[in-house]
Design an enzyme around this catalytic site. Structure first.
Site, PDB file in Angstrom:
ATOM      1  N   LYS A 191       0.863  -1.130  -0.479  1.00 33.76           N
ATOM      2  CA  LYS A 191       0.210  -0.160  -0.487  1.00 33.76           C
ATOM      3  C   LYS A 191       0.678   1.726   0.393  1.00 33.76           C
ATOM      4  O   LYS A 191       0.263   2.738  -0.418  1.00 33.76           O
ATOM      5  CB  LYS A 191      -1.505  -0.131   0.831  1.00 33.76           C
ATOM      6  CG  LYS A 191      -1.585  -1.412   1.074  1.00 33.76           C
ATOM      7  CD  LYS A 191      -2.812  -0.985   2.726  1.00 33.76           C
ATOM      8  CE  LYS A 191      -3.408  -2.209   3.070  1.00 33.76           C
ATOM      9  NZ  LYS A 191      -3.259  -2.187   4.639  1.00 33.76           N
ATOM     10  N   ASP A 203      14.543  -1.736  -0.232  1.00 32.98           N
ATOM     11  CA  ASP A 203      15.297  -1.529   1.144  1.00 32.98           C
ATOM     12  C   ASP A 203      16.309  -2.822   0.532  1.00 32.98           C
ATOM     13  O   ASP A 203      17.598  -2.843  -0.512  1.00 32.98           O
ATOM     14  CB  ASP A 203      14.454  -2.024   1.757  1.00 32.98           C
ATOM     15  CG  ASP A 203      14.906  -2.724   3.338  1.00 32.98           C
ATOM     16  OD1 ASP A 203      15.807  -0.917   3.850  1.00 32.98           O
ATOM     17  OD2 ASP A 203      14.975  -3.429   4.056  1.00 32.98           O
ATOM     18  N   ARG A 224       0.678   6.454   7.474  1.00 32.74           N
ATOM     19  CA  ARG A 224       0.207   6.384   6.144  1.00 32.74           C
ATOM     20  C   ARG A 224       0.095   7.613   5.480  1.00 32.74           C
ATOM     21  O   ARG A 224       0.868   8.515   4.304  1.00 32.74           O
ATOM     22  CB  ARG A 224       0.198   5.820   5.943  1.00 32.74           C
ATOM     23  CG  ARG A 224       0.382   4.377   6.305  1.00 32.74           C
ATOM     24  CD  ARG A 224      -0.267   2.782   4.603  1.00 32.74           C
ATOM     25  NE  ARG A 224      -0.246   1.347   5.522  1.00 32.74           N
ATOM     26  CZ  ARG A 224       0.551   1.391   4.372  1.00 32.74           C
ATOM     27  NH1 ARG A 224       1.537   1.055   3.946  1.00 32.74           N
ATOM     28  NH2 ARG A 224      -0.016  -0.330   4.547  1.00 32.74           N
TER      29      ARG A 224
HETATM   30  P1  IMP Z   1      13.148  -4.766   0.214  1.00 35.09           P
HETATM   31  O1  IMP Z   1      12.312  -6.549   0.071  1.00 35.09           O
HETATM   32  O2  IMP Z   1      13.381  -5.198   0.730  1.00 35.09           O
HETATM   33  O3  IMP Z   1      13.437  -4.049  -1.059  1.00 35.09           O
HETATM   34  O4  IMP Z   1      12.106  -3.668   1.193  1.00 35.09           O
HETATM   35  C1  IMP Z   1      10.659  -3.414   0.119  1.00 35.09           C
HETATM   36  C2  IMP Z   1       9.254  -3.083   1.124  1.00 35.09           C
HETATM   37  O5  IMP Z   1       9.603  -3.369   2.417  1.00 35.09           O
HETATM   38  C3  IMP Z   1       8.855  -1.556   0.664  1.00 35.09           C
HETATM   39  O6  IMP Z   1       7.825  -1.809  -0.142  1.00 35.09           O
HETATM   40  C4  IMP Z   1       7.926  -1.261   1.794  1.00 35.09           C
HETATM   41  O7  IMP Z   1       6.649  -1.663   2.414  1.00 35.09           O
HETATM   42  C5  IMP Z   1       8.748  -2.207   2.671  1.00 35.09           C
HETATM   43  N1  IMP Z   1       9.886  -1.587   3.538  1.00 35.09           N
HETATM   44  C6  IMP Z   1      11.596  -0.954   3.309  1.00 35.09           C
HETATM   45  N2  IMP Z   1      11.699  -0.572   4.583  1.00 35.09           N
HETATM   46  C7  IMP Z   1      10.927   0.249   4.755  1.00 35.09           C
HETATM   47  C8  IMP Z   1      10.613   1.459   5.795  1.00 35.09           C
HETATM   48  O8  IMP Z   1      11.943   2.332   5.839  1.00 35.09           O
HETATM   49  N3  IMP Z   1       9.500   1.784   6.043  1.00 35.09           N
HETATM   50  C9  IMP Z   1       8.528   1.368   5.621  1.00 35.09           C
HETATM   51  N4  IMP Z   1       8.621   0.003   5.261  1.00 35.09           N
HETATM   52  C10 IMP Z   1       9.992  -0.400   4.316  1.00 35.09           C
END
Ligand code: IMP
Ligand code: MG
Length: 178
Positions: free
Chosen positions: A35, A95, A157
């Site tokens: 979301k 991330d 949010r």
């Molecule tokens: P990844 O798969 O580790 O790249 O994570 C991506 C997803 O993790 C994003 O779409 C977010 O929903 C969540 N996410 C990663 N870092 C944060 C943060 O600092 N705050 C909030 N959600 C995060």
């Protein structure tokens, strides 16, 4: 405070102008990852002076935790077929890169005419898979952030700026969600 409303708005306008040039004469389909990216999507699409279509996907999130489980599951798939479309994945934050890497491969298998990615935020230090978005709003340090669509346990949010929540704020958010 990490990014003010004004800083975000200015950067989103720039990204909108760049994307409008890239997709001039096309009808791109923006695929928003639910979301967190909804706020970014709604501002970004209004910063574009060309027609765009939108669609949504949902993947499993971190739930109540602030660390990546590394597991990506598709909870909601697209409504539109994307074969021969110019597809742009719109994400809030990269991330580890696992979510976007997975989605990218998943969508690429459906043979879009082009497939690109834009993210509002990027934490390059956290990457566990090699992945570079085509456009990024801001590179940020390895901190957990909320606001402007980003949440901790569904809180914050709707805050119009982006900030680093205190441990107490994270504790409160995760405990009222139980
Ligand atoms: P990844 O798969 O580790 O790249 O994570 C991506 C997803 O993790 C994003 O779409 C977010 O929903 C969540 N996410 C990663 N870092 C944060 C943060 O600092 N705050 C909030 N959600 C995060
Ligand atoms: Mg997300």
């Amino acid at each position: 405070m990490l990014l003010t409303q004004e800083e975000i708005a200015a950067r989103v306008q720039e990204l909108g102008a760049t994307l409008a040039e890239t997709y001039a004469g096309r009808l791109p389909l923006f695929v928003c990852v639910l979301k967190g990216a909804t706020v970014f999507l709604s501002d970004l699409m209004r910063a574009m002076r060309i027609p765009v279509e939108i669609d949504f996907m949902a993947t499993s999130s971190y739930g109540l935790s602030t660390d990546s489980s590394g597991v990506v599951r598709i909870l909601k798939d697209l409504d539109h077929a994307i074969i021969d479309r110019d597809v742009l994945i719109v994400e809030d934050v990269i991330d580890s890169g696992l979510t976007l890497h997975y989605l990218y491969e998943h969508l690429r298998a459906r043979h879009p005419a082009s497939l690109r990615m834009v993210t509002l935020l990027d934490k390059p230090d956290r990457r566990t898979v090699s992945l570079t978005p085509d456009w990024c709003g801001f590179h940020i340090p390895d901190r957990f952030v909320v606001g402007y669509g980003l949440d901790v346990a569904e809180h914050y949010r709707n805050v119009p700026f982006i900030f680093v929540p205190t441990p107490l704020a994270i504790h409160r958010a995760t405990h009222t969600a139980e």
